[in-house]
Design a protein around this motif. Structure first.
Motif, PDB file in Angstrom:
ATOM      1  N   GLY A 115       0.786  -1.231   0.000  1.00  0.00           N
ATOM      2  CA  GLY A 115       0.000   0.000   0.000  1.00  0.00           C
ATOM      3  C   GLY A 115       0.812   1.272   0.000  1.00  0.00           C
ATOM      4  O   GLY A 115       0.300   2.352   0.339  1.00  0.00           O
ATOM      5  N   ARG A 116       2.094   1.184  -0.400  1.00  0.00           N
ATOM      6  CA  ARG A 116       2.927   2.387  -0.451  1.00  0.00           C
ATOM      7  C   ARG A 116       2.567   3.250  -1.650  1.00  0.00           C
ATOM      8  O   ARG A 116       2.125   2.756  -2.677  1.00  0.00           O
ATOM      9  N   GLY A 117       2.804   4.538  -1.514  1.00  0.00           N
ATOM     10  CA  GLY A 117       2.675   5.425  -2.653  1.00  0.00           C
ATOM     11  C   GLY A 117       3.943   5.372  -3.489  1.00  0.00           C
ATOM     12  O   GLY A 117       5.013   4.985  -3.009  1.00  0.00           O
ATOM     13  N   ALA A 118       3.828   5.749  -4.742  1.00  0.00           N
ATOM     14  CA  ALA A 118       4.992   5.782  -5.633  1.00  0.00           C
ATOM     15  C   ALA A 118       4.826   6.940  -6.603  1.00  0.00           C
ATOM     16  O   ALA A 118       3.704   7.288  -6.997  1.00  0.00           O
ATOM     17  N   LEU A 119       5.943   7.535  -6.980  1.00  0.00           N
ATOM     18  CA  LEU A 119       5.920   8.590  -7.986  1.00  0.00           C
ATOM     19  C   LEU A 119       6.211   7.958  -9.334  1.00  0.00           C
ATOM     20  O   LEU A 119       7.272   7.369  -9.533  1.00  0.00           O
ATOM     21  N   LEU A 120       5.251   8.040 -10.232  1.00  0.00           N
ATOM     22  CA  LEU A 120       5.394   7.489 -11.574  1.00  0.00           C
ATOM     23  C   LEU A 120       5.989   8.576 -12.455  1.00  0.00           C
ATOM     24  O   LEU A 120       5.341   9.588 -12.730  1.00  0.00           O
ATOM     25  N   ARG A 194       1.794  10.070   0.313  1.00  0.00           N
ATOM     26  CA  ARG A 194       1.863   9.446   1.645  1.00  0.00           C
ATOM     27  C   ARG A 194       0.636   8.599   1.945  1.00  0.00           C
ATOM     28  O   ARG A 194       0.679   7.743   2.820  1.00  0.00           O
ATOM     29  N   ALA A 195      -0.454   8.837   1.205  1.00  0.00           N
ATOM     30  CA  ALA A 195      -1.673   8.054   1.400  1.00  0.00           C
ATOM     31  C   ALA A 195      -1.647   6.748   0.611  1.00  0.00           C
ATOM     32  O   ALA A 195      -2.638   6.005   0.606  1.00  0.00           O
ATOM     33  N   GLY A 196      -0.537   6.466  -0.065  1.00  0.00           N
ATOM     34  CA  GLY A 196      -0.414   5.196  -0.779  1.00  0.00           C
ATOM     35  C   GLY A 196      -0.950   5.226  -2.191  1.00  0.00           C
ATOM     36  O   GLY A 196      -1.298   4.179  -2.753  1.00  0.00           O
ATOM     37  N   ILE A 197      -0.994   6.403  -2.785  1.00  0.00           N
ATOM     38  CA  ILE A 197      -1.511   6.558  -4.148  1.00  0.00           C
ATOM     39  C   ILE A 197      -0.345   6.735  -5.119  1.00  0.00           C
ATOM     40  O   ILE A 197       0.672   7.332  -4.782  1.00  0.00           O
ATOM     41  N   VAL A 198      -0.512   6.201  -6.322  1.00  0.00           N
ATOM     42  CA  VAL A 198       0.480   6.393  -7.382  1.00  0.00           C
ATOM     43  C   VAL A 198       0.254   7.775  -7.999  1.00  0.00           C
ATOM     44  O   VAL A 198      -0.861   8.075  -8.461  1.00  0.00           O
ATOM     45  N   LEU A 199       1.275   8.597  -8.003  1.00  0.00           N
ATOM     46  CA  LEU A 199       1.166   9.947  -8.553  1.00  0.00           C
ATOM     47  C   LEU A 199       2.039  10.060  -9.787  1.00  0.00           C
ATOM     48  O   LEU A 199       3.249   9.836  -9.732  1.00  0.00           O
TER      49      LEU A 199
END
Length: 315
Positions: A115-120, A194-199
């Motif tokens: 559930g980690r966020g990641a920068l795409l 930080r909320a675990g969304i892919v940005l």
């Protein structure tokens, strides 16, 4: 390319979309590519502009490209990129079977495990919005930081309408934004990560005001936005480079490269930020070197600098 020609292409595309949507997606996408090839063959000014752009960049980069081979494919991809994800709209999974070829998905899944966020780390190589369409369709929690695109599928429009503290609506930015508005958007984007969304954020956006850094790209120097560096360093999330190549037979190849992380100091050290901006652009340039037909608008940046928008940016 020339603004009048670009508007003509967009008009033709919009007029033919209802007919093209009746075709299987791969057939529709091949037909759109043929529009570009016909223009290349039949309009000398278009053909000459494309050939000259390829020659200039081949010389600048020291690449042995054959302009006569690259030219028709670049012309086809230019118009297919204008179709964005519109010809995929409302298709079933069965209809889209074989349209996408995915490489390196394990890099995205590894970066988002638990559930980690990641920068795409996105770009304007190939059909970048089609790659985003694939991500949304496959259930990844996804947002985009950047200027709002137009002429998109219903699926993407619904995504862009998401509101609330972690929604999409307030992550769109404008070149006209003042420093306070820009800083607020960056803080909201950090919360999304930080909320675990892919940005998704592009590494190749020319940007006239801070945060930015000067870097080399395809043989020329420009000022590029360094927002992706600030975000990745500040949020401490993995960065996953992504590319969506347009393939000749009505298909797309989506590539995810191995993730990397940035030192936290890059968020406040201008020299370090500039280093990472250059790194991100070098990754894109390597793609262009291997596949110049997917360069899309990069080869015409110098031509576009004469346009009103870029004159305003330069001023």
């Amino acid at each position: 390319m020339g603004r009048r020609g670009l508007n003509t292409r967009k008009g033709i595309l919009r007029a033919t979309l209802p007919v093209l949507r009746r075709l299987p997606p791969r057939a529709a996408l091949r037909a759109v590519g043929e529009f570009g090839r016909w223009e290349y063959r039949l309009v000398p000014s278009t053909r000459n502009r494309i050939l000259e752009a390829i020659r200039q960049h081949a010389e600048a980069l020291g690449e042995p490209w054959d302009p006569s081979a690259v030219g028709p494919e670049l012309a086809a991809n230019l118009i297919r990129s204008r179709a964005r994800d519109l010809l995929l709209d409302g298709r079933t999974d069965a209809e889209l079977e074989g349209v996408f070829r995915i490489e390196g998905r394990e890099h995205l899944d590894g970066a988002t495990a638990g559930g980690r966020g990641a920068l795409l780390l996105a770009n304007h190589f190939g059909a970048h919005l089609v790659g985003a369409y694939w991500i949304i369709r496959h259930g990844y929690p996804w947002r985009m930081f950047g200027e709002r695109p137009r002429h998109i599928s219903r699926l993407m429009a619904e995504q862009f309408a998401l509101d609330g503290p972690l929604g999409q609506a307030r992550l769109f930015v404008s070149r006209k934004a003042n420093p306070a508005e820009a800083a607020g958007a960056i803080l909201r984007a950090a919360r999304v990560l930080r909320a675990g969304i892919v940005l998704s954020i592009a590494s190749d956006v020319r940007w006239p005001t801070p945060p930015n850094a000067t870097a080399e790209f395809l043989g020329r120097s420009y000022a590029f936005s360094s927002t992706w560096v600030t975000l990745a360093a500040h949020a401490g999330v993995p960065v996953v480079p992504m590319y969506c190549s347009i393939e000749p037979m009505g298909t797309y190849r989506v590539d995810f490269e191995p993730a990397f992380t940035l030192p936290t100091a890059a968020a406040r050290d201008d020299r370090l930020a500039a280093h990472w901006v250059q790194h991100g652009l070098r990754l894109v340039e390597n793609r262009v070197r291997r596949d110049p037909a997917n360069s899309i608008d990069y080869f015409f940046w110098e031509e576009d600098e004469a346009g009103p928008r870029n004159r305003a940016m330069a001023g």
